[in-house]
Motif scaffolding. Structure first.
Motif, PDB file in Angstrom:
ATOM      1  N   LEU A 186       3.216   6.134  -2.601  1.00 43.19           N
ATOM      2  CA  LEU A 186       4.402   6.860  -3.067  1.00 43.19           C
ATOM      3  C   LEU A 186       4.366   7.055  -4.582  1.00 43.19           C
ATOM      4  CD1 LEU A 186       7.037   5.092  -0.822  1.00 43.19           C
ATOM      5  CD2 LEU A 186       6.426   7.525  -0.711  1.00 43.19           C
ATOM      6  N   MET A 187       3.950   6.021  -5.293  1.00 46.14           N
ATOM      7  CA  MET A 187       3.883   6.122  -6.746  1.00 46.14           C
ATOM      8  C   MET A 187       2.802   7.120  -7.166  1.00 46.14           C
ATOM      9  SD  MET A 187       6.425   4.398  -7.562  1.00 46.14           S
ATOM     10  CE  MET A 187       6.272   4.562  -9.317  1.00 46.14           C
ATOM     11  N   TRP A 188       1.700   7.179  -6.432  1.00 45.43           N
ATOM     12  CA  TRP A 188       0.646   8.154  -6.726  1.00 45.43           C
ATOM     13  C   TRP A 188       1.175   9.579  -6.523  1.00 45.43           C
ATOM     14  CZ3 TRP A 188      -3.679   8.330  -9.288  1.00 45.43           C
ATOM     15  CH2 TRP A 188      -4.533   9.420  -9.105  1.00 45.43           C
ATOM     16  N   ASP A 189       1.873   9.808  -5.410  1.00 48.09           N
ATOM     17  CA  ASP A 189       2.460  11.127  -5.156  1.00 48.09           C
ATOM     18  C   ASP A 189       3.459  11.493  -6.255  1.00 48.09           C
ATOM     19  OD1 ASP A 189       1.006  11.283  -2.816  1.00 48.09           O
ATOM     20  OD2 ASP A 189       2.720  10.967  -1.492  1.00 48.09           O
ATOM     21  N   PHE A 190       4.299  10.542  -6.614  1.00 53.93           N
ATOM     22  CA  PHE A 190       5.302  10.745  -7.648  1.00 53.93           C
ATOM     23  C   PHE A 190       4.627  11.090  -8.979  1.00 53.93           C
ATOM     24  CE2 PHE A 190       8.002   8.881 -11.037  1.00 53.93           C
ATOM     25  CZ  PHE A 190       9.116   9.685 -10.879  1.00 53.93           C
ATOM     26  N   ARG A 191       3.576  10.364  -9.308  1.00 57.57           N
ATOM     27  CA  ARG A 191       2.823  10.617 -10.532  1.00 57.57           C
ATOM     28  C   ARG A 191       2.234  12.021 -10.527  1.00 57.57           C
ATOM     29  NH1 ARG A 191      -1.741  11.983 -11.628  1.00 57.57           N
ATOM     30  NH2 ARG A 191      -2.821  11.556 -13.514  1.00 57.57           N
ATOM     31  N   ARG A 207       7.139  14.260   5.100  1.00 64.27           N
ATOM     32  CA  ARG A 207       6.752  13.468   6.278  1.00 64.27           C
ATOM     33  C   ARG A 207       5.546  14.073   6.991  1.00 64.27           C
ATOM     34  NH1 ARG A 207      10.410   9.487   7.095  1.00 64.27           N
ATOM     35  NH2 ARG A 207      12.431   9.805   6.132  1.00 64.27           N
ATOM     36  N   ALA A 208       5.499  15.394   7.085  1.00 60.82           N
ATOM     37  CA  ALA A 208       4.357  16.051   7.733  1.00 60.82           C
ATOM     38  C   ALA A 208       3.077  15.793   6.942  1.00 60.82           C
ATOM     39  CB  ALA A 208       4.614  17.547   7.873  1.00 60.82           C
ATOM     40  N   GLN A 209       3.168  15.877   5.636  1.00 59.05           N
ATOM     41  CA  GLN A 209       2.007  15.622   4.777  1.00 59.05           C
ATOM     42  C   GLN A 209       1.550  14.174   4.921  1.00 59.05           C
ATOM     43  OE1 GLN A 209       2.798  16.466   0.657  1.00 59.05           O
ATOM     44  NE2 GLN A 209       1.029  15.344  -0.054  1.00 59.05           N
ATOM     45  N   ASP A 210       2.482  13.246   4.868  1.00 56.55           N
ATOM     46  CA  ASP A 210       2.137  11.828   5.009  1.00 56.55           C
ATOM     47  C   ASP A 210       1.517  11.540   6.373  1.00 56.55           C
ATOM     48  OD1 ASP A 210       3.048  11.262   2.465  1.00 56.55           O
ATOM     49  OD2 ASP A 210       4.982  10.473   3.133  1.00 56.55           O
ATOM     50  N   SER A 211       2.107  12.094   7.414  1.00 57.31           N
ATOM     51  CA  SER A 211       1.586  11.875   8.767  1.00 57.31           C
ATOM     52  C   SER A 211       0.185  12.458   8.913  1.00 57.31           C
ATOM     53  CB  SER A 211       2.514  12.489   9.815  1.00 57.31           C
ATOM     54  OG  SER A 211       3.746  11.809   9.823  1.00 57.31           O
ATOM     55  N   ALA A 212      -0.021  13.654   8.386  1.00 55.05           N
ATOM     56  CA  ALA A 212      -1.330  14.298   8.475  1.00 55.05           C
ATOM     57  C   ALA A 212      -2.399  13.482   7.752  1.00 55.05           C
ATOM     58  CB  ALA A 212      -1.272  15.708   7.894  1.00 55.05           C
ATOM     59  N   GLN A 213      -1.993  12.760   6.729  1.00 52.00           N
ATOM     60  CA  GLN A 213      -2.932  11.923   5.970  1.00 52.00           C
ATOM     61  C   GLN A 213      -3.040  10.518   6.545  1.00 52.00           C
ATOM     62  OE1 GLN A 213      -1.550  12.179   1.911  1.00 52.00           O
ATOM     63  NE2 GLN A 213      -2.194  14.309   1.711  1.00 52.00           N
ATOM     64  N   GLY A 214      -2.333  10.253   7.638  1.00 54.94           N
ATOM     65  CA  GLY A 214      -2.415   8.953   8.298  1.00 54.94           C
ATOM     66  C   GLY A 214      -1.742   7.827   7.534  1.00 54.94           C
ATOM     67  N   LYS A 215      -0.759   8.148   6.720  1.00 57.52           N
ATOM     68  CA  LYS A 215      -0.075   7.114   5.936  1.00 57.52           C
ATOM     69  C   LYS A 215       0.946   6.378   6.796  1.00 57.52           C
ATOM     70  CE  LYS A 215      -0.748   9.466   1.555  1.00 57.52           C
ATOM     71  NZ  LYS A 215      -0.108  10.174   0.445  1.00 57.52           N
ATOM     72  N   TRP A 216       1.189   5.122   6.445  1.00 55.64           N
ATOM     73  CA  TRP A 216       2.163   4.278   7.149  1.00 55.64           C
ATOM     74  C   TRP A 216       3.548   4.620   6.603  1.00 55.64           C
ATOM     75  CZ3 TRP A 216       5.232  -0.066   5.570  1.00 55.64           C
ATOM     76  CH2 TRP A 216       5.755  -0.827   6.628  1.00 55.64           C
ATOM     77  N   MET A 233       0.839  -1.205   0.000  1.00 54.46           N
ATOM     78  CA  MET A 233       0.000   0.000   0.000  1.00 54.46           C
ATOM     79  C   MET A 233       0.871   1.251   0.000  1.00 54.46           C
ATOM     80  SD  MET A 233      -2.914   1.389  -0.058  1.00 54.46           S
ATOM     81  CE  MET A 233      -4.316   0.625   0.664  1.00 54.46           C
ATOM     82  N   ARG A 234       1.966   1.219   0.754  1.00 60.96           N
ATOM     83  CA  ARG A 234       2.866   2.368   0.804  1.00 60.96           C
ATOM     84  C   ARG A 234       3.495   2.617  -0.560  1.00 60.96           C
ATOM     85  NH1 ARG A 234       3.357   7.205   2.032  1.00 60.96           N
ATOM     86  NH2 ARG A 234       5.427   7.936   2.546  1.00 60.96           N
TER      87      ARG A 234
END
Length: 178
Positions: free
Chosen positions: A16-21, A152-161, A11-12
């Motif tokens: 990451l690939m979605w963000d990269f895209r 990291r702040a964005q990922d954490s705020a979105q609850g990502k692992w 899932m991670r």
């Protein structure tokens, strides 16, 4: 030993690939309409460099072998960790180019507001030089630490692992070794 987190790792990778895209999509939409007189201005040179960096990231090869673990959970775990590391490095590179591109876009918009369709002339030079200085300061603020923190702040705020995302030192080591 397999730890039962391969689904979370997969899932991670997708996140990451979605963000990269998304970053790549934005970078391909950058318009570089520039007059011959403006072509060598610092902001436009930075913009071309940012777009080139993003294109180079997209064109670079994935270094890990493309073997399928064939049901071996430990091999799958290591392969997913490698993909996460590679995807984090690529996303980091594109995010850095993206943040610098945003600074340049602000410079372009402000420059156009000052020029109001005119050519640059001596009366506008203090304003244009102030813009150039502001651009340099904004671009200088796009440090590796800032980019890492923002992701990291964005990922954490979105609850990502993000438990296995590589630390900044590993990303920097990877960038300097390649």
């Amino acid at each position: 030993m397999a730890d039962g987190l391969n689904e979370a790792r997969a899932m991670r990778v997708a996140e990451l690939m979605w963000d990269f895209r998304n970053l790549q999509h934005y970078m391909t939409q950058v318009k570089m309409d520039v007059t011959p007189e403006e072509y060598y201005l610092e902001g436009y040179m930075m913009l071309r460099a940012c777009v080139s960096e993003a294109q180079a990231v997209l064109a670079s090869q994935y270094a890990n072998p493309a073997t399928h673990p064939r049901g071996n959970l430990e091999a799958e775990k290591e392969q997913l960790r490698g993909v996460i590391r590679d995807a984090c490095v690529r996303r980091f590179q594109c995010q850095k180019a993206y943040l610098r591109t945003l600074a340049v876009q602000r410079w372009i918009d402000s420059r156009q507001a000052i020029l109001k369709g005119q050519r640059a002339h001596a009366g506008l030079m203090p304003h244009l030089q102030a813009l150039d200085n502001q651009l340099r300061a904004e671009v200088a603020a796009v440090t590796d630490e800032h980019v890492d923190y923002s992701l990291r702040a964005q990922d954490s705020a979105q609850g990502k692992w993000i438990a296995e995302d590589p630390p900044l030192a590993v990303i920097q080591q990877h960038l300097h070794s390649g």
